[in-house]
Structures are given as C-alpha cells and as structure tokens.
Design a protein around this motif. Structure first.
Motif, PDB file in Angstrom:
ATOM      1  N   THR A 146       0.813  -1.215   0.000  1.00 23.66           N
ATOM      2  CA  THR A 146       0.000   0.000   0.000  1.00 23.66           C
ATOM      3  C   THR A 146       0.848   1.267   0.000  1.00 23.66           C
ATOM      4  O   THR A 146       0.318   2.379   0.045  1.00 23.66           O
ATOM      5  N   TRP A 147       2.167   1.118  -0.020  1.00 19.29           N
ATOM      6  CA  TRP A 147       3.068   2.275   0.006  1.00 19.29           C
ATOM      7  C   TRP A 147       3.186   2.830  -1.412  1.00 19.29           C
ATOM      8  O   TRP A 147       3.865   2.275  -2.262  1.00 19.29           O
ATOM      9  N   LYS A 148       2.553   3.959  -1.652  1.00 17.50           N
ATOM     10  CA  LYS A 148       2.626   4.595  -2.972  1.00 17.50           C
ATOM     11  C   LYS A 148       3.984   5.272  -3.131  1.00 17.50           C
ATOM     12  O   LYS A 148       4.492   5.913  -2.217  1.00 17.50           O
ATOM     13  N   GLY A 149       4.549   5.126  -4.309  1.00 19.99           N
ATOM     14  CA  GLY A 149       5.838   5.749  -4.570  1.00 19.99           C
ATOM     15  C   GLY A 149       7.023   4.953  -4.066  1.00 19.99           C
ATOM     16  O   GLY A 149       8.145   5.475  -3.996  1.00 19.99           O
ATOM     17  N   LEU A 150       6.795   3.693  -3.728  1.00 16.53           N
ATOM     18  CA  LEU A 150       7.888   2.840  -3.264  1.00 16.53           C
ATOM     19  C   LEU A 150       8.872   2.607  -4.414  1.00 16.53           C
ATOM     20  O   LEU A 150       8.480   2.242  -5.521  1.00 16.53           O
ATOM     21  N   THR A 151      10.149   2.813  -4.166  1.00 17.72           N
ATOM     22  CA  THR A 151      11.177   2.650  -5.188  1.00 17.72           C
ATOM     23  C   THR A 151      12.237   1.664  -4.705  1.00 17.72           C
ATOM     24  O   THR A 151      12.271   1.279  -3.532  1.00 17.72           O
ATOM     25  N   PHE A 157      13.002  -2.642 -10.191  1.00 24.39           N
ATOM     26  CA  PHE A 157      12.405  -2.647  -8.854  1.00 24.39           C
ATOM     27  C   PHE A 157      13.105  -3.695  -8.006  1.00 24.39           C
ATOM     28  O   PHE A 157      13.900  -3.364  -7.138  1.00 24.39           O
ATOM     29  N   LEU A 158      12.852  -4.957  -8.274  1.00 22.93           N
ATOM     30  CA  LEU A 158      13.575  -6.021  -7.587  1.00 22.93           C
ATOM     31  C   LEU A 158      14.780  -6.415  -8.425  1.00 22.93           C
ATOM     32  O   LEU A 158      14.635  -6.936  -9.523  1.00 22.93           O
ATOM     33  N   THR A 159      15.969  -6.174  -7.910  1.00 21.75           N
ATOM     34  CA  THR A 159      17.185  -6.502  -8.629  1.00 21.75           C
ATOM     35  C   THR A 159      17.834  -7.739  -8.027  1.00 21.75           C
ATOM     36  O   THR A 159      17.516  -8.148  -6.907  1.00 21.75           O
ATOM     37  N   LEU A 205      13.600   0.463  -0.896  1.00 16.18           N
ATOM     38  CA  LEU A 205      13.775  -0.944  -0.521  1.00 16.18           C
ATOM     39  C   LEU A 205      15.163  -1.189   0.072  1.00 16.18           C
ATOM     40  O   LEU A 205      15.307  -1.926   1.060  1.00 16.18           O
ATOM     41  N   TRP A 206      16.179  -0.578  -0.529  1.00 21.20           N
ATOM     42  CA  TRP A 206      17.532  -0.729  -0.005  1.00 21.20           C
ATOM     43  C   TRP A 206      17.656  -0.132   1.396  1.00 21.20           C
ATOM     44  O   TRP A 206      18.295  -0.718   2.289  1.00 21.20           O
ATOM     45  N   VAL A 207      17.046   1.027   1.617  1.00 28.07           N
ATOM     46  CA  VAL A 207      17.094   1.664   2.940  1.00 28.07           C
ATOM     47  C   VAL A 207      16.434   0.766   3.982  1.00 28.07           C
ATOM     48  O   VAL A 207      16.970   0.555   5.082  1.00 28.07           O
ATOM     49  N   ARG A 258       4.530  -4.373  -3.777  1.00 27.35           N
ATOM     50  CA  ARG A 258       3.797  -3.971  -4.982  1.00 27.35           C
ATOM     51  C   ARG A 258       4.796  -3.289  -5.907  1.00 27.35           C
ATOM     52  O   ARG A 258       5.406  -2.285  -5.542  1.00 27.35           O
ATOM     53  N   GLY A 259       4.940  -3.843  -7.110  1.00 28.23           N
ATOM     54  CA  GLY A 259       5.914  -3.332  -8.057  1.00 28.23           C
ATOM     55  C   GLY A 259       5.426  -2.137  -8.860  1.00 28.23           C
ATOM     56  O   GLY A 259       4.452  -1.470  -8.508  1.00 28.23           O
ATOM     57  N   LEU A 260       6.114  -1.903  -9.996  1.00 32.07           N
ATOM     58  CA  LEU A 260       5.875  -0.690 -10.777  1.00 32.07           C
ATOM     59  C   LEU A 260       5.255  -0.961 -12.142  1.00 32.07           C
ATOM     60  O   LEU A 260       5.298  -0.102 -13.021  1.00 32.07           O
ATOM     61  N   LEU A 261       4.665  -2.159 -12.344  1.00 32.09           N
ATOM     62  CA  LEU A 261       4.097  -2.467 -13.658  1.00 32.09           C
ATOM     63  C   LEU A 261       3.002  -1.492 -14.064  1.00 32.09           C
ATOM     64  O   LEU A 261       2.825  -1.194 -15.246  1.00 32.09           O
TER      65      LEU A 261
END
Length: 336
Positions: free
Chosen positions: A50-55, A88-90, A59-61, A77-80
């Motif tokens: 539900t976190w909008k703008g998650l990058t 997003f997930l590396t 995620l690293w932080v 929730r990804g960026l599709l």
C-alpha cells in the motif's frame, strides 16, 4: 515525554499498530525510539503493497536499516502499473535479502516485473510460500528447482505464464499446493501433460485450485486415470460445469470447494457418487440451475439459508460422512 515512562515491551506493542511508513517516521523522534523501531518484533510481517511511490532506493534503505532475522512475511507492490517503471527487484537486492532475512517464509508480489531475473534460484532458500499476482516472469524463471523448499505457489493473473512454465514446476520437489487463477496461456494439453502417470508430473501435489473463465482448462480436468494423492481441489469460474464429471476420478479426494459457478443438481450428484473418501464439500456463491418441468411437485421449498434442500438431503444420503456447506448460493428455475 510521558511515553518515556513506559517499559520497552509496552512501547513495542504500541508501535506494532503503525504501518511501515509511520514506523520509519517515528524512528526520527529520538535515539531511544530509533532503537525501538529497529526491534525485530516489529518487522515479522511487512506489508509494503500500500506504500505509494515505493522505489528500489527505499527498498535498499529498509533492508539495510530495519529488515532482519525477524522477517517472516513480506508483501511488495511493483511498478508495472506505474508511469515510472524502471528496475524494482534486482538480483543484488534479492541476494542481500537472502543474507539478512534467513527466516523469511512468505513472499507476496503484486504488479512486479520479474523478467530481468534469470531464475527463481535468487529467492531466499527459507521460502515456503510464493505468491505472484499480476506479475510478469521470464521464460526460464521456473525452470530450475529453487533452493527454497517452496510448498505453496499462487499464480493469479500472470499473463506470461504458459505451458512451459507449468511443466517446469514438475521439478519442484516440495511443491504440495498449487493455485492457478486466470492464466490465459495455460492450455488443456499443458495441464494434462503434468498429470500422473506421465513421466514428469505434479504428482506430489495434494492441493490444487483452478479458477478460470476458459472452457479449455475445465475440460483439462478429464484426468484419465485420475490424480493419485490429490486430496484437496478448488474450482471456480463460469466454466466449471463441463469438467466437473471428471472430478469423480479423483479417488483420494477429501475436500472439494466449488465457487462462483453455475451447476445443476444432477451433475453434482453424478460427480460425488464415487467420491467415497470425500469429507468436506463446499459451495460458495454457486447458482444452481433447474428446469421447472424436472422439479418434483412435492419438492421442499428453498430458502435463503437452504437454497437447495433436496440436494442437501441427497448428498447426506450419498455421502454420510461428508460435511456439506452452502454459502451465498441461490436456485434459479428455468420456466421456458
């Protein structure tokens, strides 16, 4: 502050009501709160969907400062569907997740592009449940048996998932529960080739859920000699009826769940006649269809609590050891 008078366990309980974003903000209040927020009891089940703008930067932080050995369940929730798209997930982030969160049991991904990942071997080895909803996967994503002992796999609206992916799942040694929903590229033939006694099959499955609007997949339930060991089956969608009779070949079936479909009472009885091991039969949001000319004059009147009393009575006689449940069902009488 008044809160400073509370013991640590009480403060942890209070902080547990906050979402991830609020926890991160509260970590900036003071040094003590920063230490409290890092307590792993607050990071057992993390929902970032539900976190909008998650990058990927965020995620690293989170991974470096907060996520750790206490993490059991992670939802992302990804960026599709985002205009930003991008990575997003590396691979490097997943490798770090494997190292920092060795007890992660459940990973749920939504709208995530996984096509840049070569294989599912990058997933944490402790993983037992993997859910992919509206994601995209690469052709070889499932081709190698993951190091993780994945027991439950949920695939919901994954457009790129096809027969090749399904065949690859036959090598997953621990997979016992498989849920397939709205997978348009899975064919009847592809599903049939994974059914025992073929050479490479999903023979270790004990729980299968199929929910689709496509007739072909329902017909694929013509399982030939049956599916030895399959104990739980859930079917849903508009086209359950054409393949329902083949369920009678599942001699080990103990739990059958039928949802959001149209069925006739005669077909249900024909299906259940040979299911002697069945112990639970559930109908959820099912519309039972009956012709007016076939109704008995002395048939019991249906009600909201008991829409098909004749069917309930017949099933009780046919399967005396089986528990039958109707929820949000209705009876439609054709008068033409």
């Amino acid at each position: 502050m008044v809160l400073d008078c509370f013991p640590e366990n009480v403060l942890i309980d209070i902080l547990s009501y906050l979402n991830v974003r609020e926890l991160v903000r509260n970590s900036r209040v003071c040094r003590r709160w920063k230490q409290l927020v890092k307590d792993q009891r607050l990071w057992r089940a993390v929902d970032l969907s539900t976190w909008k703008g998650l990058t990927s930067r965020v995620l690293w932080v989170l991974l470096r400062q907060y996520l750790g050995h206490g993490l059991r369940c992670l939802r992302l929730r990804g960026l599709l569907l985002s205009a930003r798209r991008g990575a997003f997930l590396t691979e490097s982030w997943l490798q770090a997740l494997r190292s920092k969160c060795p007890r992660l049991r459940r990973l749920c991904l939504q709208y995530t592009d996984l096509r840049s990942l070569r294989s599912c071997r990058l997933l944490p080895p402790s993983l037992q449940v993997l859910e992919l909803r509206s994601c995209e996967v690469s052709p070889g994503f499932f081709s190698q048996d993951p190091e993780a002992a994945v027991e439950t796999l949920v695939l919901d609206s994954v457009p790129s998932f096809c027969d090749q992916h399904l065949r690859s799942l036959c090598t997953w040694q621990q997979l016992s529960r498989l849920e397939l929903r709205d997978l348009s590229r899975v064919s009847a033939g592809g599903l049939r080739r994974c059914v025992p006694p073929a050479a490479q099959t999903l023979g270790r499955l004990t729980h299968l859920e199929l929910e689709t609007r496509r007739l072909a997949q329902m017909v694929a339930l013509g399982l030939g000699k049956g599916w030895p060991g399959l104990e739980r089956l859930s079917l849903g969608g508009n086209e359950v009826s054409p393949g329902l009779l083949s369920v009678s070949r599942l001699q080990d079936l103990r739990w059958l769940h039928l949802r959001a479909c149209r069925l006739s009472q005669k077909m249900v009885l024909r299906c259940c006649r040979s299911l002697t091991q069945l112990r639970t039969l559930e109908f959820i949001e099912v519309e039972f269809v009956e012709d007016e000319e076939e109704r008995r004059p002395d048939a019991a009147q249906s009600s909201e609590d008991d829409p098909v009393p004749e069917l309930r009575r017949s099933l009780r006689s046919l399967l005396p050891e089986c528990s039958v449940c109707f929820s949000s069902c209705r009876l439609t009488v054709n008068r033409d």
